[in-house]
Design a protein around this motif. Structure first.
Motif, short mmCIF file in Angstrom:
data_model
loop_
_atom_site.label_atom_id
_atom_site.label_comp_id
_atom_site.label_asym_id
_atom_site.label_seq_id
_atom_site.Cartn_x
_atom_site.Cartn_y
_atom_site.Cartn_z
N ASN A 53 -5.66 -9.07 2.65
CA ASN A 53 -5.56 -7.61 2.65
C ASN A 53 -4.11 -7.15 2.47
OD1 ASN A 53 -7.98 -6.17 2.75
ND2 ASN A 53 -8.31 -6.64 4.89
N LEU A 73 -8.14 -2.27 -7.14
CA LEU A 73 -7.49 -2.56 -5.87
C LEU A 73 -7.93 -1.60 -4.77
CD1 LEU A 73 -3.87 -3.26 -7.17
CD2 LEU A 73 -5.61 -4.92 -6.52
N LYS A 100 -0.95 -3.66 -4.75
CA LYS A 100 -1.31 -2.29 -5.13
C LYS A 100 -0.06 -1.42 -5.24
CE LYS A 100 -4.47 1.44 -3.82
NZ LYS A 100 -5.50 1.86 -2.82
N LYS A 155 -3.06 -7.74 -1.04
CA LYS A 155 -3.66 -6.73 -1.92
C LYS A 155 -2.92 -5.40 -1.84
CE LYS A 155 -6.87 -4.28 -0.59
NZ LYS A 155 -7.06 -2.91 -0.03
N GLU A 156 -2.53 -5.01 -0.62
CA GLU A 156 -1.81 -3.75 -0.46
C GLU A 156 -0.43 -3.83 -1.13
OE1 GLU A 156 -2.85 -0.88 0.65
OE2 GLU A 156 -4.84 -1.75 0.95
N ILE A 179 -9.91 -7.82 -7.92
CA ILE A 179 -8.53 -7.81 -8.44
C ILE A 179 -8.53 -8.19 -9.92
CG2 ILE A 179 -6.30 -8.96 -8.28
CD1 ILE A 179 -6.69 -9.14 -5.28
N GLY A 220 -13.34 -10.16 -3.33
CA GLY A 220 -12.06 -9.47 -3.46
C GLY A 220 -11.26 -9.97 -4.65
N SER A 221 -11.29 -11.28 -4.87
CA SER A 221 -10.58 -11.85 -6.01
C SER A 221 -11.14 -11.33 -7.32
CB SER A 221 -10.67 -13.38 -5.97
OG SER A 221 -10.08 -13.89 -4.80
#
Length: 476
Positions: free
Chosen positions: A232, A212, A239, A235-236, A207, A203-204
């Motif tokens: 999560n 995203l 985003k 991230k949201e 990004i 995930g990193s």
């Protein structure tokens, strides 16, 4: 185990290791005991007291033979009865002197000690010693036969290799099982931890690549599950924040494009009317001077508008690179010629230095973007170089790049310039602005275009004074 905390999982793993070690060790010892008993019953191996069981047979022989056992005839029979790597004998007279035997170290050094040990068993130097008295037919003690033996499996089985290995294995089995189960259970535990960590690492990286549109697919009621949930959520939020920022940036680009487009029409009208006044109207010298100032500032305004429009194009579409072959020497000579008149007006000398032995005859690049880079740098140098100064353009090839170093004899860059010169709309200090307005987009455009051409740009001050701008681009 996803519903348990990491500490609980660790403790449970440790308990599993200990219980598994104990269980398998008990099975191993039970199997070894069964095999041992079975081997004893089948006479495959001798018990630890095997030599001790031979003592009655030797005692009967000594009692029957009497003093004869001390002679050479008795020696042969004793050797036949007493044999083995851990079973020896020693025949001694009544004073303890050795007559014969397979145990060579003297056991008794006096008659008194010998008599004290008759019909007894004692321990000496890792061996057990059983002393049998030698009595003649008159009932007199003539000496003694000492049986020297060990009580352990390797000794009674003539140091059988498999017995030694089996004994060593039984001793080390719990430690071996402990190591084995530690490896197995810890690997399983590590796998349960590494999976969510790997998901977070992926995930990193997403990004980092400015993507995203992904989800962390790991759910558990423990610390790692909470971490993934928090990731999560982060991230949201990121985003949403970036989406808003990107929208604002897009709006800014669109507004800039619209403003640049809308400014062109009134500027063109003003320019047309000022030219018409100059050409078709009788004006005096003072009025003519006013019109000249108007026309010059219109030209500057048109240049600024064009820069703003070009910057918006760079940011919105990336201004795709269209490469083609170009004779770099001819191109640079023409570019210097284009600026020669402007330089001579300020009595500025322009010097072009090219290492012809290094520069390829043909360079593959986007000539339009290269020309725009040079226009921005050279126009800045001409603006800030005082009359009678010099501008030096040095070009060389370095690995896969063409490197340009453009220096002047102007005032150089301030510390603030060094930090912010490549930022959009940075206009420098008041001293530099007073020499002529500019949009603050020149070096920003240079940086963007240099990177598009696969190179880079930097600024510095010369030790002798003056500014220096270096940039590069790939040549193929």
């Amino acid at each position: 185990m996803k519903q348990q905390s990491l500490v609980t999982q660790f403790r449970m793993t440790l308990v599993y290791i200990i219980l598994s070690t104990l269980f398998v060790s008990m099975i191993t010892y039970a199997a070894a005991a069964f095999l041992f008993v079975n081997a004893l019953n089948k006479k495959s191996i001798n018990p630890e007291n095997h030599y001790e069981q031979q003592i009655p047979k030797v005692e009967n022989y000594v009692h029957e033979e009497g003093a004869a056992v001390l002679s050479s005839r008795g020696q042969d029979k004793l050797k036949e009865l007493v044999h083995g790597e851990g079973f020896f004998y020693q025949a001694a007279d009544h004073s303890g002197n050795i007559m014969h035997g397979t145990y060579e170290e003297q056991i008794f050094d006096s008659q008194q000690k010998l008599y004290q040990r008759l019909n007894t068993t004692f321990h000496i130097k890792g061996f057990y010693v059983h002393v049998i008295p030698v009595i003649d037919h008159m009932g007199k003690i003539n000496g003694a036969v000492s049986l020297v033996y060990k009580l352990n499996l390797p000794a009674v089985n003539n140091s059988s290799l498999w017995v030694s290995i089996a004994s060593l294995f039984l001793i080390s089995a719990p430690f071996f099982y402990m190591i084995l189960f530690t490896i197995l259970f810890s690997r399983n535990y590590a796998k349960k931890i590494s999976h969510p960590l790997q998901v977070l690492a992926d995930g990193s990286r997403q990004i980092k690549m400015k993507n995203l549109d992904f989800d962390i697919d790991y759910h558990a009621e423990n610390e790692l599950g909470e971490l993934c949930t928090a990731f999560n959520e982060m991230k949201e939020e990121l985003k949403q924040s970036l989406s808003a920022q990107w929208k604002l940036e897009q709006d800014r680009v669109e507004i800039t494009e619209a403003l640049a487009h809308d400014l062109k029409s009134p500027l063109s009208i003003i320019k047309a009317y000022s030219e018409a006044l100059s050409d078709d109207t009788d004006v005096d010298e003072e009025q003519k001077q006013y019109l000249t100032v108007i026309e010059e500032n219109i030209e500057k305004s048109v240049l600024l508008v064009n820069q703003m429009q070009y910057t918006s194009e760079l940011e919105s579409s990336g201004a795709g690179v269209v490469k083609g072959p170009v004779n770099l020497l001819e191109f640079l000579q023409r570019k210097i010629y284009d600026y020669d008149l402007q330089a001579r007006r300020k009595n500025i000398k322009m010097i072009l230095e090219i290492r012809n032995d290094e520069i390829p005859d043909t360079v593959i690049t986007d000539v339009n973007k290269l020309e725009r880079i040079l226009d921005n740098i050279l126009s800045n140098s001409l603006q800030y170089t005082p009359a009678g100064g010099k501008i030096r353009i040095f070009v060389k090839k370095h690995n896969q790049f063409i490197v340009y170093r453009i220096s002047d004899t102007g005032m150089g860059f301030t510390s603030m310039d060094m930090e912010k010169a490549f930022e959009r709309f940075y206009r420098g200090d008041e001293a530099r602005q007073s020499q002529g307005g500019h949009s603050g987009l020149g070096l920003y455009i240079v940086k963007q275009l240099s990177e598009l051409l696969g190179g880079s740009v930097k600024i510095e001050n010369l030790s002798s004074g003056g500014a220096c701008v270096s940039f590069s681009h790939s040549w193929q």
